[in-house]
Write a protein that holds these residues in place. Sequence first.
Motif, PDB file in Angstrom:
ATOM      1  N   UNK A 401      -1.436   3.722   6.785  1.00  0.00           N
ATOM      2  CA  UNK A 401      -1.176   4.143   8.160  1.00  0.00           C
ATOM      3  C   UNK A 401      -0.413   3.076   8.949  1.00  0.00           C
ATOM      4  N   UNK A 402      -0.345   1.861   8.410  1.00  0.00           N
ATOM      5  CA  UNK A 402       0.325   0.760   9.117  1.00  0.00           C
ATOM      6  C   UNK A 402       1.749   0.527   8.631  1.00  0.00           C
ATOM      7  N   UNK A 403       2.063   1.053   7.457  1.00  0.00           N
ATOM      8  CA  UNK A 403       3.407   0.834   6.899  1.00  0.00           C
ATOM      9  C   UNK A 403       3.805   2.061   6.080  1.00  0.00           C
ATOM     10  N   UNK A 404       4.988   1.983   5.475  1.00  0.00           N
ATOM     11  CA  UNK A 404       5.489   3.112   4.681  1.00  0.00           C
ATOM     12  C   UNK A 404       5.081   2.998   3.214  1.00  0.00           C
ATOM     13  N   UNK A 405       4.240   2.052   2.887  1.00  0.00           N
ATOM     14  CA  UNK A 405       3.859   1.838   1.490  1.00  0.00           C
ATOM     15  C   UNK A 405       2.896   2.927   1.015  1.00  0.00           C
ATOM     16  N   UNK A 406       2.921   3.164  -0.294  1.00  0.00           N
ATOM     17  CA  UNK A 406       2.042   4.168  -0.902  1.00  0.00           C
ATOM     18  C   UNK A 406       1.578   3.670  -2.268  1.00  0.00           C
ATOM     19  N   UNK A 407       0.339   3.981  -2.620  1.00  0.00           N
ATOM     20  CA  UNK A 407      -0.208   3.595  -3.918  1.00  0.00           C
ATOM     21  C   UNK A 407      -0.598   4.836  -4.703  1.00  0.00           C
ATOM     22  N   UNK A 408      -0.312   4.797  -5.994  1.00  0.00           N
ATOM     23  CA  UNK A 408      -0.664   5.910  -6.872  1.00  0.00           C
ATOM     24  C   UNK A 408      -1.813   5.470  -7.781  1.00  0.00           C
TER      25      UNK A 408
END
Length: 448
Positions: A401-408
């Motif tokens: 919610x703080x950045x555009x990063x995503x983890x799979x």
Amino acid sequence: MEEKKETLWKVVKGYFNALPDKESEKDTIKQIRDDVIFHGSNLWVLIFSILVASLGLNVNSTAVIIGAMLISPLMGPIVGIGASVGITDFELVKQSFKNFAISTAISVLSATLYFSLSPITEAQSELLARTSPTLYDVLIAICGGAAGIIALCTKGKGNVIPGVAIATALMPPLCTAGYGIAIGNFSFFIGAFYLYFINSVFICAATFLGIRMLRFRRKEFVDAKRLRKVRIYIVVIVSLTMVPAAYMTIGIVRHSMAESNAERFVKAELDGKGTQIVSHDLDEERQTLDIVAVGRHISPKTIDVAAKRMELYHLSHYKLNVIQGSLSDSALMSKLHGATAGGDAANKKLMEQSAEMDELQRMVDGYTFYENMPIELKGEINTLWPSIRTLSLSLAVENSMDSASARHYVVAVAGCKKNLGFAETARLRKWLKARVRADSVRLFVTRQ
């Protein structure tokens, strides 16, 4: 009643009677005789028209080929042969046939010389279209020749003669024959020269019939035996010319019907949601229907059911061969590589669609992989962790919610008869991570 029928017949006959429009026989025969001669300027016009047609075939330009057919004087001796037989003028027959042979030889030699020097050696679609004559070419030559001689012998010719030159297409087959000699492909030469021969023979035949229909006077003092022999020769040549063309036409009609049936079969039985049929080809030598499919995988069961239904589409003598997955990529690339330059835009779009379908398929495979994995692991889990009753695996994406990063990562939910200890849970998580080939596994153990 009889009078009305007779009056109606006269009206209809009056509409179709070409005799009132007939030109002077003397002027018509003189024009035909003048067009037969091939020397000087006429010969140079022929050579340059052949070179123009060869250029058009080489660069696949229909407009250039049509232009070459308009300026070509090849029709002259062909019409001359038919007309001279019609009026039994054997001197004109000899002259016409001699000039026909000379003009044909010069045309083929000119085309051979051009294609021997041309840096473009690839056979374009306009060239290939002149290598497989059929019975339809016979019909075109007959209708075109008939229109030509009627226009030549009557008033108000208009643009009929140029139209006949384009429709019967005498120039392109000769150029293709020269191309066949230049590249050493004699099947091209034979097919193209046969097409030229068909056009020539049936233009002559139509001209002969037109001359007789318009009641041209025959030359006097004709040897009856000689005339009968010439007529026999004409019948034999026409019959022998039609036989191979008829055989080829039957083959083409059969193949066209099979292609139509194959297209209906593919659309009805295999073309479904998520699957795109890129091509379907009937291989007559192997007796197979080769289908290249991209996108959603067609299951073996679906293929077997479709193969059994081929009989309903009159394709029972073909074997179904579906090419998909990684094999479809290589088949598609091979197909696109063999396509002509004129279809570059369509080919590019097809490649883009194929890439998109492959990407979607990879995504679908990624999800179904984890859905099916518990079934594969069932035996091992029952041995290593007998208390586990259910296992579900799914791919999850965690967005910040703080950045555009995503983890799979993979989410595993194990339903157990009793609670697992900390060490057992850690061992299960580590084992699942290795077995499902995931970078990260989040394990939840529930009591059932």
